[in-house]
Write an enzyme that holds these catalytic residues in place. Sequence first.
Site, PDB file in Angstrom:
ATOM      1  N   HIS A 367     -73.659 -20.868  59.266  1.00 19.63           N
ATOM      2  CA  HIS A 367     -73.795 -22.320  59.087  1.00 19.63           C
ATOM      3  C   HIS A 367     -74.229 -22.981  60.387  1.00 19.63           C
ATOM      4  O   HIS A 367     -75.190 -23.762  60.414  1.00 19.63           O
ATOM      5  CB  HIS A 367     -72.459 -22.898  58.615  1.00 19.63           C
ATOM      6  N   GLU A 368     -73.528 -22.691  61.482  1.00 21.93           N
ATOM      7  CA  GLU A 368     -73.809 -23.382  62.749  1.00 21.93           C
ATOM      8  C   GLU A 368     -75.186 -23.018  63.300  1.00 21.93           C
ATOM      9  O   GLU A 368     -75.917 -23.884  63.785  1.00 21.93           O
ATOM     10  CB  GLU A 368     -72.716 -23.065  63.768  1.00 21.93           C
ATOM     11  N   HIS A 371     -77.896 -24.922  61.741  1.00 19.30           N
ATOM     12  CA  HIS A 371     -78.235 -26.212  62.344  1.00 19.30           C
ATOM     13  C   HIS A 371     -79.329 -26.045  63.395  1.00 19.30           C
ATOM     14  O   HIS A 371     -80.194 -26.914  63.541  1.00 19.30           O
ATOM     15  CB  HIS A 371     -76.991 -26.838  62.990  1.00 19.30           C
ATOM     16  N   TYR A 382     -79.251 -36.659  61.552  1.00 21.46           N
ATOM     17  CA  TYR A 382     -77.879 -36.383  61.144  1.00 21.46           C
ATOM     18  C   TYR A 382     -77.174 -37.662  60.710  1.00 21.46           C
ATOM     19  O   TYR A 382     -76.211 -38.119  61.332  1.00 21.46           O
ATOM     20  CB  TYR A 382     -77.137 -35.702  62.291  1.00 21.46           C
ATOM     21  N   GLU A 391     -76.545 -30.811  56.602  1.00 23.53           N
ATOM     22  CA  GLU A 391     -75.324 -30.043  56.357  1.00 23.53           C
ATOM     23  C   GLU A 391     -75.493 -29.083  55.182  1.00 23.53           C
ATOM     24  O   GLU A 391     -75.030 -27.942  55.223  1.00 23.53           O
ATOM     25  CB  GLU A 391     -74.154 -30.990  56.094  1.00 23.53           C
ATOM     26  N   ASP A 456     -68.183 -40.397  59.101  1.00 18.64           N
ATOM     27  CA  ASP A 456     -68.808 -39.067  59.031  1.00 18.64           C
ATOM     28  C   ASP A 456     -70.328 -39.188  58.931  1.00 18.64           C
ATOM     29  O   ASP A 456     -70.977 -38.509  58.143  1.00 18.64           O
ATOM     30  CB  ASP A 456     -68.247 -38.278  57.846  1.00 18.64           C
TER      31      ASP A 456
END
Length: 892
Positions: A367-368, A371, A382, A391, A456
């Site tokens: 996942h990271e 990015h 974002y 995301e 968020d």
Amino acid sequence: MKKQYSAAALLMLGTLATAQAQDASRIANKVLGKDGQPELVQFSAEGKAALRGLSGDQVLRQQLGLGQADQLVQRAAEADQLGMVHQKFNQLYQGIPVEHASYTVHSKGGTVESISGDFEKITNLNTTPSLSEKTALGRAMASVGARLYKWQTNEADAASYKPTGQLVIVRDNRTENGPQVLAWKFNVYAAQPVSRAYIYVDAHTGDVVLTDNIIKHATPATATFATAYSGTRSLADETATGGYHLREYTRGLGIETYNCKKGSSYTAAVDFIDADNSWTEYNNANFDNVAGDAHFGAQTTYDYWKAVFGRNSYDNAGAKIKSYVHFDDTPGDGVGYENAYWDGTEMTYGDGASTFKPLTALDVCGHEIGHAVCEKTANLTYSNESGAMNEGFSDIWGASVEAFGVSKYSLTGKSTYLIGEEIMKAGGALRSMSSPNTYQQPAYYKGTYWYTGTADNGGVHTNSGVLNYWYYLISNGKTGTNEKSQSFSVAGLGLDAAAKITFRAESVYLTASSNYANARTYTIKAAQDLYGVGSTQEQSVTNAWYAVGIGAAYSGGTTGCGTPTSLTAGSITTTGATLSWAAISGATSYNVQYRVSGATTWTTTTSTTTSKALTGLTTATTYQYQVQSVCSSGSSAYSAIGSFSTSGGTTTPTYCASKGSSVTYEWIDLVQLGSINRTSGADGGYYDGTALNTSVAAGSSQTMTLSAGFSGSAYDENWGIYVDWNQNGTFETAERMDYGVVTASAGNLTSTWTVPTTAKNGKTRMRIVMTYGAATAACGSYTEGETEDYSITVTGGTLTGSGVATLSGNSLGNAVARNLEVYPNPGTSIINLVMPSTSPIASVLVTDVRGARVAGAVLNENALNISALAKGMYTLTVSDGQKVFHQRFVKE
């Protein structure tokens, strides 16, 4: 009152109508965004012909109606595995960058096929700031409210993090579809609490109009390593003084994993070290075994992108992947850090506290680093919908990497469509892609659990559920009813096809400001590119978007019916041939167009069956042809181009051009195969060596020798070897004998491959393409490198149809090179230069990506101080007084 028109006015109206009809005939499909500007334009055969010869910026200026204050400046040109070239342009207004606005020109074989992107129509904007840079920075810092900033710490490179302002134009993101404003842009990195974001301050009012987070959170020798989440794994590492370190350099520029020792400083981080390379003792109360998970996760993620997409690290340029575990943003408070993030440079993992275990599970790693991939491709802002998609894409890659690891290593305890299931102390997961509502995420656009607030970053971790569920549907398939009581049926494509469609949309079509509607348009286009118009894949993608509340279900699309396939040419005579193709369901007739190979115009005819006899052709001539199906609901796109040659003499096919525009740094200096043995210097980007010929027997194994020449140090180069075995004038994918990236080498390389038994007898063309920094394609122009063509005569071959045999090979060898070494690279303040010989450095020149000389770098013996340079890529030209060496470096 009845209107009266003069003769001149009637003539003008007639001319306008003709121009509008002509424009409509040149456009096959146009999709408009909410602002009325085109986000996708696909050109008809007539439109493609009309645009031939125009440069990419000329096409955009014509199609988008640019004004005098508007500029589109090319920033990249990339070739893909389909043979398409994508020229990417950034928008400027009165010379000032327009953030998140970019447009791409998509072409194939030198012909523009479509354009896509986001163009912002700006008029009468005041581009003179009222606020100073210093005042604007104060507003930006006030909006962050951190206790400590990165440039205020005691780290060695702390000063390099002090933000400098850049004037840009950006949309005021505080309201939906807010106005474009002049703004100061700052990169603000806070140390306590940790955050990093591009902050945009209105240059007239001082308001913060957008915060675009750079740090993206997951949420609030060979070693034997007992990992925390993936069992005992074999990990690549290195032998070093004192033992073994978690560093390895077989993948790109390397993968390195460090220990922050429950601190917040990267410069104070140390290596994990083991004496016997059996890291079993790391399964301890401190959870040091999670270092193995981070290292394994980075390696597996790199392997996934390489195996599935041929991508060399997250930036496709071999970027080093650095991971830091045991990170704590507030050391000494007794509470672990409950997060993991990518900050634009490295991976950082906390140990968790009340909610999470250490956050180094495989899907979190995938996942990271996902990015990082997004940052280097679509670079989705974002915030709000684009941030939710950012995301969502990372969840998609986390799930796909995890599935890849499960398949490759037989891992257990993992669930593909659950995100973070292994790091939760109380069980469950962070998110479910198959059932987003389970964890309070929407499965329907603006439906249940859709977040509309400002927290968020506009609900990026919540509203990503829509993209997650869409990906689950096309991967796995499902028939059911959505929350609006609409029935849907989505065919499962499997993870491989789903991933390829998704990444093509992310890397080729999506832009920074894209929303969910754009994602629908571009994933459908990606499915058409990869699998054809009307394909099962296009239908699945379309129906999945319908299931999640975006757009209509598939109903034949804009083209009516499927594109013909399985084209063959038979009954060939001196003046004729019969063309055949597979039947298309629902087609009432077919359009056939053909031309002499290399000609610019087509001759069109029709057929009500699946074949067409052509007559009156020229003897001993190569022809190209395409077929289009016609249904009651519309017509398909034309098929891929087929070709055949009439009999009666020997024909010489017309091959596509291939040439490098610069041979300043590298070129091909050796080609040896059989009786072909040529050494050379730079040949201006292309060499026609077709007068040189060697004979090969069908079915025989051939070993050829190649070498790159360099003006200074050696660089990584992309190599491709193509042979036109069926002699049809094109290089099909199946005719790519060998390809790949060879690590910097000026030595001889060897390539071994087998001549297909079904090759056509006689003389044909062999092409070698060597390029720097981009995938190797047989056709088209590129920036740096060289193409060379030679001849091969085949004996003993028996061509069947238009295909060739399955090829073996892909064994391009490598040799040790003598380079100018630069480290650390990337660097922040000091980089060290190591010459290939013991000679001292006589001079150093630093140039930017434009080739312009840059001042500010100071040399002290072999150390170059680059702290005064702006962040970006540069080229070093270093001389010892006799020889000149070149090397690229990145300033962070």
